[in-house]
Design an enzyme around this catalytic site. Structure first.
Site, PDB file in Angstrom:
ATOM      1  N   LYS A  20       7.137  -1.019 -13.491  1.00 14.26           N
ATOM      2  CA  LYS A  20       6.330  -1.213 -14.698  1.00 14.26           C
ATOM      3  C   LYS A  20       6.702  -0.220 -15.789  1.00 14.26           C
ATOM      4  O   LYS A  20       6.388  -0.415 -16.944  1.00 14.26           O
ATOM      5  CB  LYS A  20       4.821  -1.206 -14.405  1.00 14.26           C
ATOM      6  CG  LYS A  20       4.247  -0.033 -13.619  1.00 14.26           C
ATOM      7  CD  LYS A  20       2.700  -0.122 -13.582  1.00 14.26           C
ATOM      8  CE  LYS A  20       2.093  -0.130 -12.212  1.00 14.26           C
ATOM      9  NZ  LYS A  20       2.040   1.175 -11.531  1.00 14.26           N
ATOM     10  N   LYS A  51      11.009  10.537  -9.621  1.00 13.83           N
ATOM     11  CA  LYS A  51      10.193  10.746 -10.821  1.00 13.83           C
ATOM     12  C   LYS A  51      10.489  12.094 -11.457  1.00 13.83           C
ATOM     13  O   LYS A  51      10.439  12.218 -12.683  1.00 13.83           O
ATOM     14  CB  LYS A  51       8.700  10.621 -10.486  1.00 13.83           C
ATOM     15  CG  LYS A  51       8.300   9.178 -10.191  1.00 13.83           C
ATOM     16  CD  LYS A  51       6.804   8.965 -10.297  1.00 13.83           C
ATOM     17  CE  LYS A  51       6.465   7.496 -10.069  1.00 13.83           C
ATOM     18  NZ  LYS A  51       5.034   7.239  -9.934  1.00 13.83           N
ATOM     19  N   LYS A  72      14.766  -1.339  -8.197  1.00 17.99           N
ATOM     20  CA  LYS A  72      13.442  -1.941  -8.049  1.00 17.99           C
ATOM     21  C   LYS A  72      12.865  -2.324  -9.424  1.00 17.99           C
ATOM     22  O   LYS A  72      13.046  -1.573 -10.385  1.00 17.99           O
ATOM     23  CB  LYS A  72      12.529  -0.907  -7.374  1.00 17.99           C
ATOM     24  CG  LYS A  72      11.180  -1.392  -6.949  1.00 17.99           C
ATOM     25  CD  LYS A  72      10.284  -0.228  -6.540  1.00 17.99           C
ATOM     26  CE  LYS A  72       9.754   0.522  -7.732  1.00 17.99           C
ATOM     27  NZ  LYS A  72       8.594   1.373  -7.504  1.00 17.99           N
TER      28      LYS A  72
HETATM   29  P1  TYM Z   1       2.062   1.376  -8.019  1.00 14.29           P
HETATM   30  O1  TYM Z   1       0.957   1.404  -9.013  1.00 14.29           O
HETATM   31  O2  TYM Z   1       3.392   1.886  -8.418  1.00 14.29           O
HETATM   32  O3  TYM Z   1       2.287  -0.101  -7.501  1.00 14.29           O
HETATM   33  C1  TYM Z   1       1.205  -0.888  -7.034  1.00 14.29           C
HETATM   34  C2  TYM Z   1       1.671  -1.698  -5.847  1.00 14.29           C
HETATM   35  O4  TYM Z   1       2.761  -2.537  -6.216  1.00 14.29           O
HETATM   36  C3  TYM Z   1       3.848  -2.356  -5.298  1.00 14.29           C
HETATM   37  N1  TYM Z   1       5.120  -2.530  -6.024  1.00 14.29           N
HETATM   38  C4  TYM Z   1       6.055  -3.418  -5.710  1.00 14.29           C
HETATM   39  N2  TYM Z   1       6.130  -4.328  -4.709  1.00 14.29           N
HETATM   40  C5  TYM Z   1       7.246  -5.100  -4.672  1.00 14.29           C
HETATM   41  N3  TYM Z   1       8.273  -5.015  -5.543  1.00 14.29           N
HETATM   42  C6  TYM Z   1       8.242  -4.107  -6.551  1.00 14.29           C
HETATM   43  N4  TYM Z   1       9.245  -4.026  -7.427  1.00 14.29           N
HETATM   44  C7  TYM Z   1       7.097  -3.258  -6.660  1.00 14.29           C
HETATM   45  N5  TYM Z   1       6.732  -2.276  -7.519  1.00 14.29           N
HETATM   46  C8  TYM Z   1       5.519  -1.835  -7.116  1.00 14.29           C
HETATM   47  C9  TYM Z   1       3.672  -0.940  -4.787  1.00 14.29           C
HETATM   48  O5  TYM Z   1       4.331  -0.761  -3.541  1.00 14.29           O
HETATM   49  C10 TYM Z   1       2.178  -0.833  -4.671  1.00 14.29           C
HETATM   50  O6  TYM Z   1       1.719  -1.399  -3.451  1.00 14.29           O
HETATM   51  N6  TYM Z   1       1.207   5.249  -5.006  1.00 14.29           N
HETATM   52  C11 TYM Z   1       0.803   3.883  -5.303  1.00 14.29           C
HETATM   53  C12 TYM Z   1      -0.661   3.758  -5.682  1.00 14.29           C
HETATM   54  C13 TYM Z   1      -1.621   4.330  -4.675  1.00 14.29           C
HETATM   55  C14 TYM Z   1      -1.954   3.753  -3.435  1.00 14.29           C
HETATM   56  C15 TYM Z   1      -2.932   4.628  -2.865  1.00 14.29           C
HETATM   57  C16 TYM Z   1      -1.539   2.602  -2.766  1.00 14.29           C
HETATM   58  C17 TYM Z   1      -2.342   5.480  -4.830  1.00 14.29           C
HETATM   59  N7  TYM Z   1      -3.128   5.652  -3.752  1.00 14.29           N
HETATM   60  C18 TYM Z   1      -3.467   4.375  -1.615  1.00 14.29           C
HETATM   61  C19 TYM Z   1      -2.096   2.352  -1.497  1.00 14.29           C
HETATM   62  C20 TYM Z   1      -3.041   3.234  -0.954  1.00 14.29           C
HETATM   63  C21 TYM Z   1       1.636   3.393  -6.464  1.00 14.29           C
HETATM   64  O7  TYM Z   1       2.195   4.153  -7.196  1.00 14.29           O
HETATM   65  O8  TYM Z   1       1.580   2.069  -6.659  1.00 14.29           O
END
Ligand code: TYM
Length: 337
Positions: free
Chosen positions: A205, A120, A202
């Site tokens: 979004k 990032k 990957k």
């Molecule tokens: P975020 O918002 O980027 O994504 C949300 C969830 O989606 C999963 N994910 C994917 N899984 C499979 N293939 C993909 N291409 C893909 N892109 C995203 C992510 O692994 C995630 O589970 N840091 C986290 C948010 C967060 C969080 C937490 C998660 C903040 N605090 C505490 C668990 C526990 C994040 O950026 O997710």
């Protein structure tokens, strides 16, 4: 494992999604679609992590709108607010407070090794802020406040789970057992859905190329069009093999939506070519998302309901979070009045 804070024998699940863009089928298959399976047997907390989202510049009105949208998507994907706690991170001040304390138990070197930070910060060279650097500490606070046992996430979050465990163990060893050490729950299928435009990357979004990501809320014809344009190879066989990244990704997506095994899929499409297969993947994806989209549209028309879910969720979450935070404050030596 420390269970002394838990009022029941039920174990706890925590996960979060950032309202930082339109959610993709990566978010759906890697995380959201798995959340419901825990709600009967675990105490579940699912959070819209708006404080994490501002580590990248957001347009305020869009962030606010997407916060409602992610909450509505949680419910549209089958989460029942009466069976789990759905809430918004910034509504529970304990997250930011615990994050500060945990910052003092997290090493600069550890944070410097985080691949997401490196990624990032190289994409946002004009805004490598301290929040982006300490992002994993806030994530650790999210998880540890609820004494979570299990954290369902996609594979990209594994490193953040590891640092969460390290921080918790360090704190427990320095003081006395305080935090439950959480495990990641990474699904066998769908943990890393790849971009349709570049299947070595990957699906994200925040990808600017609209054909790279299928959004949960994309219309049916848009979904089918995106799969038709998915980058594949010059072969024609629908088989999972090293080097066929595009087809491997499509087979995984088809498998996730249909529950069919790779062998079943290879047999089903034997001699039928990529064109037919891509259409089939688009159709099963659009079929699966149609009910989610319909429920989402209803929910977005009822802000009062969404706000009542947010309020109830924040009160429930805060109750648990406050207990952990007060324990932590006592252990580090703050005066508690
Ligand atoms: P975020 O918002 O980027 O994504 C949300 C969830 O989606 C999963 N994910 C994917 N899984 C499979 N293939 C993909 N291409 C893909 N892109 C995203 C992510 O692994 C995630 O589970 N840091 C986290 C948010 C967060 C969080 C937490 C998660 C903040 N605090 C505490 C668990 C526990 C994040 O950026 O997710």
């Amino acid at each position: 494992m420390i269970n002394e804070q838990k009022p029941t024998a039920k174990k706890t699940v925590f996960s979060g999604v950032q309202p930082s863009g339109n959610l993709t089928i990566g978010n759906y298959l890697g995380a959201l679609s798995n959340f419901t399976e825990f709600t009967e047997t675990y105490n579940c907390y699912y959070c819209v992590v708006d404080q994490h989202a501002i580590t990248i510049r957001q347009v305020p009105a869009e962030l606010r709108q997407r916060t409602y949208e992610v909450l509505a998507l949680y419910i549209a994907c089958g989460l029942d607010p009466d069976k789990c706690t759905l809430f918004v991170q910034s509504h529970v001040h304990e997250h930011a407070e615990l994050a500060w304390i945990l910052n003092c138990f997290t090493m600069f070197g550890e944070l410097s090794r985080m691949t997401q930070f490196k990624d990032k910060s190289s994409k946002n060279t004009g805004n490598v802020n301290a929040g982006l650097f300490t992002y994993p500490v806030l994530m650790a606070a999210d998880i540890l406040l609820y004494q979570a046992d299990l954290v369902p996430v996609g594979a990209d979050q594994n490193q953040h789970l590891e640092i969460t465990r390290d921080i918790a163990e360090r704190f427990n060893n320095l003081y006395s057992p305080t935090f439950t050490i959480p495990d990641a729950y990474i699904p066998k299928e769908g943990a890393k859905i790849m971009s349709l435009a570049d299947p070595t990357k990957k699906m994200s979004k925040s990808d600017e190329n609209d054909f790279a990501s299928v959004r949960i809320l994309d219309p049916r014809d848009g979904i089918i069009k995106k799969f038709k344009r998915a980058v594949t190879d010059s072969d024609t066989r629908v088989v999972m093999e090293p080097g066929k990244d595009g087809i491997n990704n499509l087979i995984t997506i088809y498998s996730c939506f249909t529950g069919k095994t790779v062998e079943e899929i290879e047999r089903e499409f034997e001699g039928r070519g990529y064109g037919e297969f891509k259409l089939a993947v688009g159709e099963v994806c659009a079929d699966a998302l149609a009910p989610v989209q319909a429920r989402f549209a209803e929910l977005m028309n009822d802000r009062a309901y969404l706000e009542s879910v947010m309020k109830t969720g924040a009160a429930k979450a805060s109750h648990t979070a406050a207990r952990t935070l007060s324990k932590v404050k006592r252990k580090v030596g703050f005066v508690i009045l």
